[in-house]
Design an enzyme around this catalytic site. Structure first.
Site, PDB file in Angstrom:
ATOM      1  N   GLU A 175     -30.542 -56.248  26.669  1.00 28.46           N
ATOM      2  CA  GLU A 175     -30.324 -57.073  25.520  1.00 28.46           C
ATOM      3  C   GLU A 175     -30.570 -58.028  26.298  1.00 28.46           C
ATOM      4  OE1 GLU A 175     -26.567 -56.332  22.966  1.00 28.46           O
ATOM      5  OE2 GLU A 175     -27.388 -53.659  23.728  1.00 28.46           O
ATOM      6  N   ASP A 213     -20.420 -63.921  19.359  1.00 27.40           N
ATOM      7  CA  ASP A 213     -19.893 -64.260  20.332  1.00 27.40           C
ATOM      8  C   ASP A 213     -18.545 -65.235  21.246  1.00 27.40           C
ATOM      9  OD1 ASP A 213     -21.846 -62.693  21.284  1.00 27.40           O
ATOM     10  OD2 ASP A 213     -23.327 -64.339  20.829  1.00 27.40           O
TER      11      ASP A 213
END
Length: 263
Positions: A46, A57
């Site tokens: 990814e 995140d």
């Protein structure tokens, strides 16, 4: 057949997918990281598109994204770097990024560039499933770009089944509703969530991500899905080593993996 479908076609187990942020730690190092990970037996990669407000995140990936943007990484430059990647890289490649920069680029243009570079799929954490169905699905399918949807412990069973019915690739099982980052182990609540999803007998394979940081969490993910996605831990090692070869070697030691364990 799309490389994501090819990977999961034989119902494999113990797959390792690695996330890193394009343009980090160096602007020109993106393809080196990809080639190094494939050489070490990683099954899928990814590639993060850096964004100034990555809400899903944790601090490790936020800091990497900030540095990548300072280095000069952009979506246009990333596609330029990836243009020839399929001359030698065979494993599935997925772009992971937020909706804002992708929409600024133009979703049709984005998917076309993905197809031209050999990108197999995309993960857009802030793309609502309803919007995907109504506005994005037809375009993505035109270019054979798999849109991978995320589910969390809070996702309803009805929505999980809708995602399973209307997507094709794999389902990204987020281990918790929190942001990315390391966990030492999965508690009983998370394991119950894994078992609940397993009992639903979904047609799509599943990968577990968020919080995979050591052998215990990696093995727990593999016991309850086709494999694990590791991001923050690898990005941390990449920050410490400034060298993808040393970073993936250390990660495999942490996970107690040899190259023979992968593929």
């Amino acid at each position: 057949m799309n490389r994501i479908n090819q990977l999961f076609d034989s119902n494999p187990r113990d797959l390792l997918s690695i996330y890193f942020c394009a343009g980090y730690p160096t602007l020109e190092g993106t393809t080196e990281v990809i080639r190094t990970l494939e050489k070490h037996g990683v099954n899928m990669i990814e590639i993060g598109i850096p964004f100034s407000d990555p809400m899903a995140d944790g601090m490790v990936i936020q800091n990497a994204a900030t540095q990548a943007l300072r280095n000069g990484m952009s979506l246009r430059l990333l596609f330029e770097q990836l243009h020839d990647i399929r001359r030698d890289v065979k494993i599935p490649l997925i772009l992971m990024g937020y909706l804002n920069p992708i929409m600024q680029f133009g979703f049709d243009n984005f998917c076309r560039q993905c197809a031209e570079c050999g990108i197999d799929g995309v993960i857009i954490p802030d793309l609502p499933f309803k919007d995907y169905q109504e506005h994005f699905r037809t375009i993505a399918e035109r270019y054979d770009v798999k849109v991978i949807m995320l589910i969390t412990p809070e996702t309803s069973e009805e929505r999980v089944r809708e995602i399973d019915e209307h997507t094709d690739g794999f389902i990204y099982m987020v281990s918790s509703a929190a942001t990315t980052g390391a966990q030492q182990d999965f508690d009983g609540q998370k394991r119950a969530y894994f078992k609940k999803i397993e009992k639903m007998n979904l047609r799509n394979p599943r990968m577990v991500g968020f919080g995979i940081s050591n052998e215990a969490t990696f093995r727990a993910a593999c016991e309850n899905a086709s494999g694990a996605i590791i991001g923050s831990r690898f990005v941390t090692l990449l920050h410490e080593e400034k060298n993808p070869e040393k970073a993936i070697t250390r990660l495999k030691a942490i996970l107690n993996l040899s190259s023979n364990d992968l593929r």
